[in-house]
Design a protein around this motif. Structure first.
Motif, PDB file in Angstrom:
ATOM      1  N   THR A  57       0.998  -3.803   3.225  1.00 41.75           N
ATOM      2  CA  THR A  57      -0.424  -3.702   3.555  1.00 41.75           C
ATOM      3  C   THR A  57      -0.684  -4.528   4.812  1.00 41.75           C
ATOM      4  O   THR A  57      -0.388  -5.715   4.845  1.00 41.75           O
ATOM      5  CB  THR A  57      -1.295  -4.221   2.406  1.00 41.75           C
ATOM      6  OG1 THR A  57      -1.007  -3.467   1.227  1.00 41.75           O
ATOM      7  CG2 THR A  57      -2.778  -4.087   2.743  1.00 41.75           C
ATOM      8  N   GLU A 104     -12.182  -4.564   2.906  1.00 45.04           N
ATOM      9  CA  GLU A 104     -11.511  -5.621   2.139  1.00 45.04           C
ATOM     10  C   GLU A 104     -11.332  -6.894   2.941  1.00 45.04           C
ATOM     11  O   GLU A 104     -11.360  -7.987   2.370  1.00 45.04           O
ATOM     12  CB  GLU A 104     -10.150  -5.132   1.630  1.00 45.04           C
ATOM     13  CG  GLU A 104     -10.257  -4.148   0.474  1.00 45.04           C
ATOM     14  CD  GLU A 104      -8.991  -4.080  -0.354  1.00 45.04           C
ATOM     15  OE1 GLU A 104      -7.917  -4.538   0.113  1.00 45.04           O
ATOM     16  OE2 GLU A 104      -9.061  -3.548  -1.486  1.00 45.04           O
ATOM     17  N   ARG A 112     -10.092  -0.388   2.129  1.00 46.76           N
ATOM     18  CA  ARG A 112      -9.497   0.313   0.991  1.00 46.76           C
ATOM     19  C   ARG A 112     -10.109   1.715   0.949  1.00 46.76           C
ATOM     20  O   ARG A 112     -11.315   1.878   0.798  1.00 46.76           O
ATOM     21  CB  ARG A 112      -9.771  -0.425  -0.313  1.00 46.76           C
ATOM     22  CG  ARG A 112      -9.284   0.330  -1.559  1.00 46.76           C
ATOM     23  CD  ARG A 112      -9.417  -0.508  -2.826  1.00 46.76           C
ATOM     24  NE  ARG A 112     -10.753  -1.036  -2.990  1.00 46.76           N
ATOM     25  CZ  ARG A 112     -11.794  -0.367  -3.490  1.00 46.76           C
ATOM     26  NH1 ARG A 112     -11.641   0.913  -3.854  1.00 46.76           N
ATOM     27  NH2 ARG A 112     -12.975  -0.936  -3.621  1.00 46.76           N
ATOM     28  N   THR A 149      -3.651   4.442   1.061  1.00 46.14           N
ATOM     29  CA  THR A 149      -4.583   3.718   0.191  1.00 46.14           C
ATOM     30  C   THR A 149      -5.365   2.682   0.977  1.00 46.14           C
ATOM     31  O   THR A 149      -6.447   2.269   0.554  1.00 46.14           O
ATOM     32  CB  THR A 149      -3.833   3.020  -0.948  1.00 46.14           C
ATOM     33  OG1 THR A 149      -2.842   2.133  -0.391  1.00 46.14           O
ATOM     34  CG2 THR A 149      -3.137   4.034  -1.852  1.00 46.14           C
ATOM     35  N   HIS A 150      -4.814   2.220   2.106  1.00 43.36           N
ATOM     36  CA  HIS A 150      -5.482   1.254   2.972  1.00 43.36           C
ATOM     37  C   HIS A 150      -5.232   1.641   4.432  1.00 43.36           C
ATOM     38  O   HIS A 150      -4.211   2.252   4.753  1.00 43.36           O
ATOM     39  CB  HIS A 150      -4.943  -0.173   2.750  1.00 43.36           C
ATOM     40  CG  HIS A 150      -5.255  -0.735   1.399  1.00 43.36           C
ATOM     41  ND1 HIS A 150      -4.566  -0.347   0.274  1.00 43.36           N
ATOM     42  CD2 HIS A 150      -6.187  -1.651   1.005  1.00 43.36           C
ATOM     43  CE1 HIS A 150      -5.054  -1.004  -0.776  1.00 43.36           C
ATOM     44  NE2 HIS A 150      -6.030  -1.800  -0.362  1.00 43.36           N
ATOM     45  N   GLU A 171     -11.262   5.294  -0.193  1.00 41.96           N
ATOM     46  CA  GLU A 171     -11.694   6.000  -1.394  1.00 41.96           C
ATOM     47  C   GLU A 171     -11.574   7.509  -1.237  1.00 41.96           C
ATOM     48  O   GLU A 171     -11.428   8.226  -2.228  1.00 41.96           O
ATOM     49  CB  GLU A 171     -13.139   5.613  -1.731  1.00 41.96           C
ATOM     50  CG  GLU A 171     -13.283   4.147  -2.113  1.00 41.96           C
ATOM     51  CD  GLU A 171     -14.695   3.774  -2.510  1.00 41.96           C
ATOM     52  OE1 GLU A 171     -14.849   2.951  -3.429  1.00 41.96           O
ATOM     53  OE2 GLU A 171     -15.643   4.311  -1.898  1.00 41.96           O
ATOM     54  N   MET A 185       0.839  -1.187   0.000  1.00 46.65           N
ATOM     55  CA  MET A 185       0.000   0.000   0.000  1.00 46.65           C
ATOM     56  C   MET A 185       0.877   1.242   0.000  1.00 46.65           C
ATOM     57  O   MET A 185       2.079   1.180   0.259  1.00 46.65           O
ATOM     58  CB  MET A 185      -0.906   0.014   1.224  1.00 46.65           C
ATOM     59  CG  MET A 185      -0.210   0.338   2.535  1.00 46.65           C
ATOM     60  SD  MET A 185      -1.377   0.464   3.915  1.00 46.65           S
ATOM     61  CE  MET A 185      -0.425   1.447   5.066  1.00 46.65           C
ATOM     62  N   GLY A 209     -14.552   4.267   2.635  1.00 47.89           N
ATOM     63  CA  GLY A 209     -14.048   3.306   1.664  1.00 47.89           C
ATOM     64  C   GLY A 209     -14.791   1.990   1.745  1.00 47.89           C
ATOM     65  O   GLY A 209     -15.910   1.911   2.250  1.00 47.89           O
TER      66      GLY A 209
END
Length: 323
Positions: free
Chosen positions: A22, A68, A33, A94-95, A35, A1, A65
Motif C-alpha cells: 500500500t 485514508e 480507499r 483497493t487503494h 469503494e 493492497m 472512496g
C-alpha cells in the motif's frame, strides 16, 4: 493492497489481481480507499496497447472512496472525506494515490457507486452539452450510442436544455432506455439506416449537432445528417479510429464544423474541474440527473467487465467493486 497491474498489453485475460504494498502519499497527494471504480473504453484502449502506457500498467482512471491519509501540503481534503476523481491512474485496486488537486468532494446523499459512475461520463456529457456545442431550445441533436453511459446522461442534459433529441441504439431494450432518459426519437442502427431516418425525422433539414462516440462506423454518414453549419463532435471511437479525410468534405456537406474534444482539456484547471463535477454531482443529489449503473463486477472479474463493455453488451455504467 490488491491491484491489477498488467506487465504488458494484451487481452482481458491479463487483468489479474495481485498483492502490492500500500503506497504512502507524497507531497500534494492523497491515499484513498476505493469503494467503486469506473470501467471505460479508454481502459480497453490502454490495456490493448492502442494508447501506450508505462509498465506495469496502472489501469483505471475513475473512482470514488474515502480519504485514508494525506501528504504534506494537502489542504483540499482531510482523512475521512468522501471523494471522487476522474484522473487517478491505478484505480483498479483497493487503494490508490491521487493528486489532491484531482479530487472532488462527494455531496451528502450521493453514494460512492453513483459518484464513481458520474465522473468521467457525467462530466463528458456536461461539457458536450454546455460548452462544445451549447444546446438550447430549437436545436436538434443526434446522439450515437444513446443507451451507453455518456449517451443516457447526454439525453437527459439535452432534453433539459430544450433540444430535440434523436438517439441511435442497437436494440429495442436500449431504445426504451434512451426514450426514458429523454430521447424524443430512437433509431435502431442494426436494422435502419440512421442517416435516412434522421432526414425523415427532420423533414430533410438535418440536425444541429451529432455527438459521436462510435467513430469509424458512423463518421461519414454522421456528416450527412447535419444541417448547414452544423457540428460533428467526435468524442470516442468504440468501433475504431476515424481515418484521414479531406477537409473539403466539410464544405461539401454545408460548411460544417468538426471537433475532437477530450475531458482533460475541459477540466484543465481545478476551477473547471470543481465546476463541472459540482454541476453533475449536484444534479444527482437534487434528483435532476439519473445515473444508470448497468453492471457491477468484483475487482477479480475485471476481465469480464472489459469483455462486456468491449462487446457493447452493456447499458449505462460499468463498475468494479473491490472485494
Amino acid at each position: 493492497m490488491r491491484a491489477i497491474r498488467p506487465q504488458q498489453p494484451g487481452g482481458p485475460e491479463i487483468l489479474v489481481v495481485e498483492e502490492h504494498p500500500t503506497p504512502s502519499p507524497a507531497v500534494g497527494e492523497v491515499l484513498v480507499r476505493i469503494e467503486a471504480a469506473g470501467v471505460n473504453f479508454i481502459d480497453i484502449y490502454q490495456r490493448t496497447g492502442q494508447y501506450p502506457m508505462a509498465l506495469p500498467m496502472p489501469l483505471g482512471l475513475e473512482g470514488a472512496g474515502v480519504v485514508e491519509a494525506v501528504g504534506e501540503g494537502v489542504t483540499e481534503v482531510r482523512a475521512g472525506d468522501q471523494v471522487a476523481w476522474a484522473a487517478g491512474a491505478g484505480s483498479y485496486a483497493t487503494h490508490v494515490v491521487v493528486a489532491a488537486s484531482s479530487l472532488v468532494p462527494v455531496p451528502a446523499g450521493v453514494d460512492a457507486r453513483a459518484a464513481a459512475a458520474a465522473m468521467l461520463q457525467g462530466m463528458t456529457a456536461q461539457y458536450l452539452a454546455t460548452t462544445t456545442y451549447p444546446l438550447r431550445a430549437g436545436d436538434v441533436c443526434l446522439i450515437h450510442a444513446a443507451a451507453g453511459g455518456v449517451g443516457l446522461l447526454l439525453c437527459q442534459l439535452a432534453r433539459r436544455a430544450g433540444a430535440m433529441v434523436i438517439g441511435t441504439v442497437s436494440t429495442e431494450e436500449k431504445a426504451a432506455l434512451a426514450r426514458e432518459a429523454g430521447a424524443h426519437e430512437t433509431i435502431l442502427y442494426t436494422s435502419q439506416d440512421f442517416a435516412e431516418e434522421v432526414q425523415r425525422i427532420t423533414a430533410g433539414k438535418g440536425v444541429s449537432v451529432v455527438y459521436d462516440s462510435v467513430g469509424k462506423d458512423t463518421f461519414e454518414r454522421s456528416l450527412t445528417c447535419l444541417r448547414r453549419l452544423g457540428m460533428l463532435v467526435l468524442y470516442g471511437q468504440s468501433s475504431g479510429a476515424v481515418g484521414p479525410f479531406d477537409p473539403q468534405l466539410l464544405a461539401r456537406h454545408g460548411s460544417l464544423f468538426f471537433t475532437r474534444p477530450k475531458l482533460q482539456d475541459y477540466t484543465a484547471s481545478r476551477e473547471d474541474l470543481l465546476a463541472r463535477a459540482g454541476d453533475v454531482l449536484g444534479a444527482i443529489q437534487r434528483g435532476e440527473l439519473s445515473v444508470r449503473i448497468g453492471a457491477t463486477f468484483p475487482l477479480s472479474q475485471a476481465a469480464d467487465a472489459h469483455r462486456a463493455l468491449g462487446g457493447r453488451g452493456t447499458t449505462g455504467k460499468v463498475l468494479l467493486l473491490p472485494e
